[in-house]
Write a protein that holds these residues in place. Structure first.
Motif, short mmCIF file in Angstrom:
data_model
loop_
_atom_site.label_atom_id
_atom_site.label_comp_id
_atom_site.label_asym_id
_atom_site.label_seq_id
_atom_site.Cartn_x
_atom_site.Cartn_y
_atom_site.Cartn_z
N THR A 15 18.77 46.67 13.72
CA THR A 15 19.32 45.66 14.73
C THR A 15 20.23 44.20 14.01
O THR A 15 21.22 43.81 14.31
CB THR A 15 18.38 44.79 15.66
N GLU A 16 19.36 44.01 12.84
CA GLU A 16 20.04 43.04 12.19
C GLU A 16 21.32 43.24 11.14
O GLU A 16 22.41 42.65 11.20
CB GLU A 16 19.09 42.37 11.18
N ILE A 17 21.36 44.39 10.80
CA ILE A 17 22.32 44.97 9.97
C ILE A 17 23.61 45.25 11.19
O ILE A 17 24.73 44.73 10.63
CB ILE A 17 22.01 46.19 9.45
N VAL A 18 23.32 45.73 12.26
CA VAL A 18 24.52 45.95 13.12
C VAL A 18 25.08 44.73 13.61
O VAL A 18 26.36 44.54 13.69
CB VAL A 18 24.06 46.98 14.36
N THR A 31 25.52 38.74 19.76
CA THR A 31 23.91 38.90 19.82
C THR A 31 23.46 39.98 20.77
O THR A 31 24.14 40.09 21.63
CB THR A 31 23.44 37.63 19.97
N PHE A 32 22.50 40.58 20.50
CA PHE A 32 21.83 41.35 21.58
C PHE A 32 20.39 41.26 21.23
O PHE A 32 19.81 40.92 20.30
CB PHE A 32 22.32 42.77 21.47
N ILE A 50 21.23 49.51 23.97
CA ILE A 50 21.44 47.98 23.39
C ILE A 50 21.26 47.33 24.76
O ILE A 50 21.72 47.45 25.85
CB ILE A 50 22.72 47.80 23.01
N SER A 51 20.16 46.13 24.66
CA SER A 51 19.93 45.13 25.75
C SER A 51 20.54 43.88 25.40
O SER A 51 20.48 43.40 24.37
CB SER A 51 18.43 45.29 26.04
N ASP A 52 20.78 43.11 26.64
CA ASP A 52 21.20 41.70 26.43
C ASP A 52 22.40 41.66 25.44
O ASP A 52 22.12 40.56 24.73
CB ASP A 52 19.98 40.89 26.35
N VAL A 56 30.05 35.13 22.34
CA VAL A 56 30.38 33.63 22.63
C VAL A 56 31.61 33.48 21.92
O VAL A 56 31.44 33.78 20.69
CB VAL A 56 29.18 32.65 22.42
N SER A 57 32.40 33.03 22.28
CA SER A 57 33.92 32.63 21.68
C SER A 57 33.62 31.55 20.68
O SER A 57 32.79 30.54 21.00
CB SER A 57 34.95 32.24 22.75
#
Length: 306
Positions: A15-18, A31-32, A50-52, A56-57
């Motif tokens: 998750t962190e790498i992606v 973020t997710f 993938i969830s949530d 954000v700009s």
């Protein structure tokens, strides 16, 4: 066992790498909540979830939400993605909000992809030879909002449900789609043209990403009680928007046209009762820019209308 253990043991690291790699390529914060990879759920297919997802700009639109998706699920054969021409069995995106904004200076909150410093001939060749097939994809319960301050344009689309199949060949995209919208509202220059109308669309689309030309084929559209057919193209050029559209009614009743009257004037027609059929066809052709608008032609024929 290795295929099973890696996604479980290194879930946090994956998750962190992606997340890190995605944020390197965009001018936004992505973020997710988590990413899951499963080889057992629907073996021999692999499922990626993938969830949530939140985008954000940054910059002029700092802290503005561009995209918020509750869940994304992708299913593919374990070895299909490693083929010369990869394929994906299905993609499902559910419960999302898309917020597109253009200010009076023409700056947009969705131009987030960073420009590459150099694009060599090898990169171009790879992109032009790449192909991908998606058997089916689905968007469920998606809301979209688009505001263009310069044109004083407002578009709001609520509860979009969309499904289709996709084929990518180089910079060409081919789509066969079916869509439904619960509420569609559109206004420009303080005039409301559509106010919470429902819509259903069956469409074949061809997208040329190199020339930014979007061709619409075999389109059947229902807006409230009005049935329409259309075909043609829209091309986004640097200095203008070129278009050539043919449209026609498909055995609509006369009351279907009245169902689209802008809300600002609808009160004048509340007590009107209509009968009969309405047939029309027309064309929109030309360019749109600060100095020109496309030509508009329409032929209307009514039968037993009253």
């Amino acid at each position: 066992m290795l295929l099973i253990g890696v996604p479980i043991l290194f879930k946090k690291q994956i998750t962190e790498i992606v997340t890190t790699e995605i944020n390197k390529s965009v001018n936004a914060t992505v973020t997710f909540q988590e990413a899951n990879i499963s080889f057992l759920k629907k073996f021999p297919n692999a499922t990626i979830s993938i969830s949530d997802l939140l985008i954000v700009s940054n910059g002029s639109f700092a802290n503005d939400t561009l995209l918020n998706i509750k869940s994304i699920d992708l299913k593919t054969g374990i070895f299909d993605v490693f083929q010369k021409h990869p394929s994906i069995k299905s993609i499902a995106i559910e419960n999302g909000f898309v917020n597109l904004f253009s200010n009076r200076k023409g700056q947009t909150n969705y131009a987030i992809v960073k420009n590459k410093e150099k694009s060599n001939e090898a990169d171009t060749t790879v992109a032009s030879n790449f192909s991908l097939h998606v058997d089916s994809y689905q968007l469920k319960d998606i809301n979209l909002q688009y505001v263009d301050q310069k044109s004083n344009l407002h578009l709001k689309v609520e509860n979009i449900n969309h499904e289709g199949a996709l084929q990518l060949k180089g910079e060409q995209i081919y789509l066969q789609t079916k869509s439904s919208i619960d509420r569609l509202s559109f206004s420009m220059a303080h005039i409301t043209y559509l106010n919470s109308v429902s819509a259903d669309l069956k469409a074949g689309l061809e997208l040329d990403l190199k020339t930014m030309k979007f061709t619409f084929k075999e389109n059947n559209l229902k807006i409230n009680d009005l049935h329409l057919g259309a075909d043609g193209f829209v091309q986004l050029n640097e200095e203008n928007i070129a278009m050539n559209f043919n449209f026609r009614s498909n055995n609509s009743e006369f009351k279907g046209l009245l169902s689209l009257i802008p809300s600002a004037y609808s009160s004048s027609f509340q007590d009107i009762k209509t009968t009969g059929n309405l047939n029309f066809k027309g064309n929109i052709q030309g360019v749109y820019n600060d100095f020109e608008i496309p030509k508009f032609n329409i032929d209307i024929d009514t039968k037993n209308a009253s």
